[in-house]
Design a protein around this motif. Sequence first.
Motif, short mmCIF file in Angstrom:
data_model
loop_
_atom_site.label_atom_id
_atom_site.label_comp_id
_atom_site.label_asym_id
_atom_site.label_seq_id
_atom_site.Cartn_x
_atom_site.Cartn_y
_atom_site.Cartn_z
N ALA A 123 -73.01 58.55 -79.61
CA ALA A 123 -73.07 57.20 -79.09
C ALA A 123 -74.50 56.50 -78.57
O ALA A 123 -74.46 55.33 -78.48
N ARG A 124 -75.34 57.60 -78.06
CA ARG A 124 -76.38 57.18 -77.36
C ARG A 124 -77.38 56.46 -78.55
O ARG A 124 -78.13 55.58 -78.15
N THR A 125 -77.22 56.61 -79.91
CA THR A 125 -78.09 56.07 -80.72
C THR A 125 -77.35 54.77 -81.51
O THR A 125 -78.23 54.49 -82.78
N GLN A 126 -76.42 54.70 -81.15
CA GLN A 126 -75.55 53.40 -81.98
C GLN A 126 -76.64 52.09 -82.02
O GLN A 126 -76.69 51.46 -83.31
N TYR A 170 -76.20 56.59 -71.19
CA TYR A 170 -76.19 55.69 -72.15
C TYR A 170 -76.21 54.32 -71.87
O TYR A 170 -75.87 54.00 -70.62
N SER A 171 -76.74 53.80 -72.79
CA SER A 171 -76.99 52.16 -72.40
C SER A 171 -75.51 51.52 -72.34
O SER A 171 -74.41 52.22 -72.75
N ILE A 183 -74.30 49.00 -73.87
CA ILE A 183 -73.88 48.83 -75.08
C ILE A 183 -73.30 49.80 -76.04
O ILE A 183 -72.27 49.75 -76.56
N ASN A 184 -73.96 51.13 -75.95
CA ASN A 184 -73.74 52.13 -76.67
C ASN A 184 -72.19 52.69 -76.16
O ASN A 184 -71.40 53.22 -76.64
N GLU A 185 -72.14 52.72 -74.75
CA GLU A 185 -70.85 53.10 -74.11
C GLU A 185 -69.81 52.21 -74.63
O GLU A 185 -68.88 52.66 -75.00
N THR A 186 -69.89 50.93 -74.58
CA THR A 186 -68.84 49.94 -74.86
C THR A 186 -68.57 50.26 -76.23
O THR A 186 -67.43 49.83 -76.77
N LEU A 187 -69.50 49.82 -77.21
CA LEU A 187 -69.26 50.17 -78.83
C LEU A 187 -68.50 51.67 -78.98
O LEU A 187 -67.58 51.42 -79.82
N LYS A 188 -68.80 52.50 -78.18
CA LYS A 188 -67.93 53.82 -78.36
C LYS A 188 -66.61 53.45 -77.95
O LYS A 188 -65.57 54.19 -78.53
N MET A 189 -66.41 52.88 -76.94
CA MET A 189 -65.10 52.57 -76.51
C MET A 189 -64.17 51.71 -77.62
O MET A 189 -63.11 52.17 -77.92
N HIS A 212 -81.67 43.17 -78.01
CA HIS A 212 -82.05 41.84 -77.32
C HIS A 212 -81.21 41.99 -75.87
O HIS A 212 -81.54 41.16 -74.99
N VAL A 213 -80.06 42.83 -75.79
CA VAL A 213 -79.18 42.55 -74.79
C VAL A 213 -79.01 43.83 -73.97
O VAL A 213 -78.13 43.86 -72.63
N GLU A 214 -79.70 44.93 -74.52
CA GLU A 214 -79.31 46.19 -74.02
C GLU A 214 -79.98 46.38 -72.42
O GLU A 214 -79.32 46.75 -71.48
#
Length: 446
Positions: free
Chosen positions: A60-63, A189-190, A192-198, A249-251
Amino acid sequence: MSNYLTIVKPAHERKTLIDGLAVNPVCGMQPTFDVYEGQRTMLPVIRLPLDVPIYRMANARTQTEQLAYISEKKCRGDFFSAGQDNEEAQQVQHLILKGFAKESSGSIKPIIEELERTKQTEPIMITQGGVVVNGNRRLAAMRELYSDRKSEFPTFAEVDCMVLPLLTEEQIDDIETRLQERPETKLPYSWINETLKMRRQLEQSHRSEADIADIRRISIGDVKKALSALNYAEIYLRDWCKAPNDYRHVEKGGEQFFNDLVSRLKGKEGRLLEANMRMAWILFDNRESLGGRIYNFNKVLGEKAEQVLAQLAERLDVEDEWENGVDTEAEELEIDLGEQSQSNGYSTLISLFDDQSRKEEIFDELKAVCQTILDTGQANKAGKAALRAAQDANTRLTEIDLSTADPNTHDGIVRQLEEIIHRATTLKNKILEIKSRNGQMAPGGS
């Protein structure tokens, strides 16, 4: 760049090697509570050659970095997800993880510095096929240090590995989440990465929002809000930045902003929603130039979007969309920033927001409107709203430079000044009347 070149051994060779070593683990068995929630599990700890384990592409950290690479290099969308056993994809993943291994967060030092000082003190966690579930950054750091300075780090020729039992992808995701609950030892994790994982767990693993909330120890409402914030961030990237999936851009600096937008934009629709979002994007683009926290401006846009748009339209001389404007013939005129005209639509303003040639002008005017409303709101608490509005009007008048005015605008300027004089005279007479009723002495009286 990197001196380390990734080598991927065939999956069946990795599994055969790992299975054989796990029968009589050289480092014994080690307990952990990270495999199953609240359950102690004994895992074999083996020692593998440094080039045997492979990075987990679903890390997830690298997404965010993966998606940015795909966008920049115009790769296939599944370059990483389908490339776990591909040397090219593994090499790119190594470079991404190398960057993370050099990052710090608060009191957490970069992993590569810790490994330089203490060597490997904790085994990485791998599947029976050699895929790293926990320790991807440590593995990347060890590989870099060993390839650069073999004589200083001879022990890094091999890596200690804790071998997991056979697990599903859902269970592996859960392990990653549980391990991330230790902020004192993990680089976070950022958002973004945490929410993408969700979202991935919802869509691909068919988890419920309740499942996701439970394992993260948050509420279902928090899960919903995070997913909505991600949606707004993706709209910003796709429609405004023209950089879909480039989450960099939003991280940084975007978590609170986009989370706030979820409530600020609630209930808005159509052209009002479109205009409100564009104002938000403009402020986010220029967040370093706001002279304060972007949260304050974002709050104004959400609660007072129509007021902001009305005042912005007036400053930008947008007249064709507004009805019920101020009656310049009215005998009693008051500056009241809380009462604004209603809109039939916001098409012209939206077009101005989208005009790249005027983006600096639009930002300056938008910032001025928001700041005026913010100042007025603060002044209201102290009963000084009228004074602050008069001060703002006076300041705007001092900014007029007639020497640079287009001659074609002179008649329009005269009309505006005449209206200003009329408004100012009406206001002055009214305040003198109020003072007289209250028994106060008029200015210049004796």
